[in-house]
Design a protein around this motif. Sequence first.
Motif, PDB file in Angstrom:
ATOM      1  N   ASP A  55       0.822  -1.218   0.000  1.00  0.00           N
ATOM      2  CA  ASP A  55       0.000   0.000   0.000  1.00  0.00           C
ATOM      3  C   ASP A  55       0.852   1.262   0.000  1.00  0.00           C
ATOM      4  OD1 ASP A  55       0.982  -0.257   2.567  1.00  0.00           O
ATOM      5  OD2 ASP A  55      -0.933   0.116   3.578  1.00  0.00           O
ATOM      6  N   LYS A  56       2.144   1.114  -0.313  1.00  0.00           N
ATOM      7  CA  LYS A  56       3.082   2.233  -0.211  1.00  0.00           C
ATOM      8  C   LYS A  56       3.877   2.414  -1.504  1.00  0.00           C
ATOM      9  CE  LYS A  56       3.622   1.330   4.744  1.00  0.00           C
ATOM     10  NZ  LYS A  56       2.715   0.167   4.794  1.00  0.00           N
ATOM     11  N   LEU A  57       4.215   3.671  -1.772  1.00  0.00           N
ATOM     12  CA  LEU A  57       5.141   4.017  -2.847  1.00  0.00           C
ATOM     13  C   LEU A  57       6.373   4.622  -2.195  1.00  0.00           C
ATOM     14  CD1 LEU A  57       5.578   4.233  -5.954  1.00  0.00           C
ATOM     15  CD2 LEU A  57       4.739   6.588  -5.768  1.00  0.00           C
ATOM     16  N   PHE A  58       7.548   4.036  -2.468  1.00  0.00           N
ATOM     17  CA  PHE A  58       8.792   4.408  -1.806  1.00  0.00           C
ATOM     18  C   PHE A  58       9.725   5.134  -2.774  1.00  0.00           C
ATOM     19  CE2 PHE A  58       7.255   0.503   0.088  1.00  0.00           C
ATOM     20  CZ  PHE A  58       7.448   0.664   1.454  1.00  0.00           C
ATOM     21  N   ARG A  59      10.413   6.165  -2.280  1.00  0.00           N
ATOM     22  CA  ARG A  59      11.547   6.691  -3.018  1.00  0.00           C
ATOM     23  C   ARG A  59      12.595   5.582  -3.106  1.00  0.00           C
ATOM     24  NH1 ARG A  59      13.265  10.574   0.399  1.00  0.00           N
ATOM     25  NH2 ARG A  59      15.311   9.617   0.313  1.00  0.00           N
TER      26      ARG A  59
END
Length: 256
Positions: free
Chosen positions: A164-168
């Motif tokens: 559920d996350k978008l990471f650099r």
Amino acid sequence: MKNTVRNAKISIIIPIYNREKSLKKCLDSVIRQTYENLEIILVDDGSQDNSGIICDDYANTDKRILVIHQQNAGVSAARNTGLAMVTGDYIGWVDSDDWIEPDTYECMLKNAQEYKADIVVCSRMERYEDRSIFKGWQQLTVLNKEQAIQMLLNDECMQNYLWDKLFRKDLLADITFPVGRTYEDIAVMYKVFKLVERVVCLPQAKYNYRQHSGSIIADNSLRSKVNYYLAAKNRYDEMRKDWPQFEALLLEQCLM
């Protein structure tokens, strides 16, 4: 959208093991994203059904897809293989049981850029056979490092899920998932959150989390409980000195 948003590449890693029944729905939801600058990394972890064939079929029709076939070594090994292949600016994850909304990555990337966020977290729908449950935020929420870690340890709206996350990308540069263990997300997520300055949480439910009896979360075996404890205990040992204000929360997760 600004050019910086439009040009950023998102690498999406999908670990796969014996998921022929759900895989096409998952892959269709990814390749049909409104945001098209994607690198889609499929890691077939020694599937014994038709999952590997399905992966190859999709790769033959979409040049954004890279397929890696490896001997079965578990989900952590599959995640590590995927990370080693990443060339994008951001990293997202999708589990092969699940599916995402058409504008998931357009929405998440836009908010990452707008708020200069290290991580963007979307709300989710938990999909059961007979019902669906919303889990997430009622309004857009911006968190600093300490707030984000506290919310992660509370384990309610913010949980240790990768998907559920978008990471650099650079946040995961030195991350290795523990091979041979489940609850690999608990083992690494706190390490990632210690590197952030800003986390944005979205009220939009962009991820569909399929609930079924065969999942790791539903596994009530002693081995599963031990793996959860080991992940929580390692986190406690590493964080208690630098974050004494969270010691009670860290212990609570060990005792669960």
